[in-house]
Design an enzyme around this catalytic site. Sequence first.
Site, mmCIF file in Angstrom:
data_model
loop_
_atom_site.group_PDB
_atom_site.id
_atom_site.type_symbol
_atom_site.label_atom_id
_atom_site.label_comp_id
_atom_site.label_asym_id
_atom_site.label_seq_id
_atom_site.Cartn_x
_atom_site.Cartn_y
_atom_site.Cartn_z
ATOM 1 N N TYR A 46 0.852 -1.202 0.000
ATOM 2 C CA TYR A 46 0.000 0.000 0.000
ATOM 3 C C TYR A 46 0.879 1.241 0.000
ATOM 4 C CZ TYR A 46 -5.002 -0.791 0.302
ATOM 5 O OH TYR A 46 -6.308 -1.041 -0.009
ATOM 6 N N GLU A 48 -0.385 4.882 -0.451
ATOM 7 C CA GLU A 48 -1.135 6.143 -0.629
ATOM 8 C C GLU A 48 -0.202 7.347 -0.527
ATOM 9 O OE1 GLU A 48 -2.476 3.634 1.051
ATOM 10 O OE2 GLU A 48 -4.676 3.782 1.103
ATOM 11 N N ASP A 193 -6.899 13.369 -25.057
ATOM 12 C CA ASP A 193 -7.017 11.979 -24.613
ATOM 13 C C ASP A 193 -6.439 11.133 -25.744
ATOM 14 O OD1 ASP A 193 -7.729 9.372 -24.141
ATOM 15 O OD2 ASP A 193 -9.788 9.822 -23.538
ATOM 16 N N THR A 220 -4.402 5.755 -21.659
ATOM 17 C CA THR A 220 -4.212 4.438 -21.073
ATOM 18 C C THR A 220 -2.796 4.011 -21.445
ATOM 19 O OG1 THR A 220 -5.207 3.506 -23.049
ATOM 20 C CG2 THR A 220 -6.614 3.654 -21.110
ATOM 21 N N LYS A 223 -2.639 0.186 -24.801
ATOM 22 C CA LYS A 223 -3.073 0.062 -26.206
ATOM 23 C C LYS A 223 -1.813 0.064 -27.085
ATOM 24 C CE LYS A 223 -7.705 1.919 -25.415
ATOM 25 N NZ LYS A 223 -7.848 2.734 -24.204
ATOM 26 N N ARG A 229 -2.315 -2.766 -18.191
ATOM 27 C CA ARG A 229 -3.578 -2.015 -18.168
ATOM 28 C C ARG A 229 -3.441 -0.908 -17.132
ATOM 29 N NH1 ARG A 229 -6.726 -4.867 -21.339
ATOM 30 N NH2 ARG A 229 -8.311 -3.255 -21.294
HETATM 31 N N1 DSN Z 1 -12.394 0.399 -24.592
HETATM 32 C C1 DSN Z 1 -11.468 1.237 -25.299
HETATM 33 C C2 DSN Z 1 -11.516 1.033 -26.767
HETATM 34 O O1 DSN Z 1 -11.665 -0.095 -27.182
HETATM 35 O O2 DSN Z 1 -11.377 1.977 -27.529
HETATM 36 C C3 DSN Z 1 -11.614 2.661 -24.986
HETATM 37 O O3 DSN Z 1 -11.810 2.844 -23.640
#
Ligand code: DSN
Length: 414
Positions: A46, A48, A193, A220, A223, A229
């Site tokens: 932990y 924080e 974003d 994120t 990707k 993740r």
């Molecule tokens: N779920 C993602 C996507 O497939 O684009 C976006 O959050």
Amino acid sequence: MQDKKVEKLIKSEAKRQAEGLELIPSENYVSEDVLKANGSIFTNKYSEGYPGRRYYGGQEFTDQVERLAIERVCKLFNCKFANVQPHSGAPANLAVYAALLQPGDTVLGMDLSHGGHLTHGHPMTLPAKIYKFVTYKMKDPDTGEIDYEDLRRVALLTKPKIILAGFSAYPRTLDYKKFVEIAHEVGAVTMADMAHIAGLIAGKALRNPFDDGFDIITSTTHKTLRGPRGGIILTRENEEIAKKIDKAIFPGIQGGPHMHIIAAKAVAFGEASTPKFKIYAKQILKNAKAMEQVFKKNNIRMIGGGTDNHLILADVFGSLGVTGKEAQTVLDEVGITLNMNSIAGDTRKPLDPSGIRFGTPAITTRRFKEKECKRVAELMILTLKNKNDKKVKEAVHKEIKKLAKKFPIPKKFV
Ligand code: DSN
């Protein structure tokens, strides 16, 4: 593993991933190193707070790993401040809203049906219940160009506090300079974003919004960036904004950061800084262009008329009379995974829309080049045109399995 039930499911999923082709544009495969850090004993801790100012003892190594992740990601994206604690993209976006807005304030973002994301103001989301979201759209879905005149008009009329550039189903590039100009005119903060294209920006295959003066980037990490993740929030240079964002993440909307994920992020940011990553990022674009050419040749309508990035949004219902859901199901049967997707002006419902969305990040990680990508596109179209022909589907599935075997999921990227 002692838990045989879960072990069996993990093995089955590994087989599915190995034998099929992943075309969902937001998915990818991580390296063995990212996986190791992700599954490490940092999960026991932990932490924080932030490095050097935590609320629990025993932070000697968590502080070092979080500092390393911050240092690497700032260098990668050329910015001064980073928060690497967001659990994923949705909390990252929520934290920026919480940091910079008062309830009732306005955000101007891309319309969901034109490629935006749920977290950019869909009425079902929590942010939409707290803040006011107004939208901009494409001028013409067949070219994909954003209607910047209308964007400016809406901005002047509604005086947003944040102007948000970013998408999850938009295949063209955005003119970041125009966003910044309009934001300066109305006194808004600019937020990009870039969840889908973070790896393409890190790999210098696409333009970095910070180079055009954007204030904040959220993303994120799993990707095109090919990490675990998770999420990140980057601030170009404004320390005041960065401090507000830190407070909004913790204690604002999150508790203890996931230190194993932060360790895996640090590994991924290191991998993304290598020359090999640049080659991978450029190849993603070349591969998407190769698939675009096949769809063009077959007169299948693509939203935006094609692609400048890693993804294609095809109107399969309009072009082939196959619904998005049917296409997703029939392609799954032959070992190709992608997702159905609504298209601009769709007359069909979101659970059986007119489009499919697919992309090249994961197959590029598998070392596919243009030749293989063209073939996959041909096989997709063949399957869709013969959706009820068992023999055709069997032959396609056999070829997909062969391709998957020839291009195994790699374990090391550097
Ligand atoms: N779920 C993602 C996507 O497939 O684009 C976006 O959050």
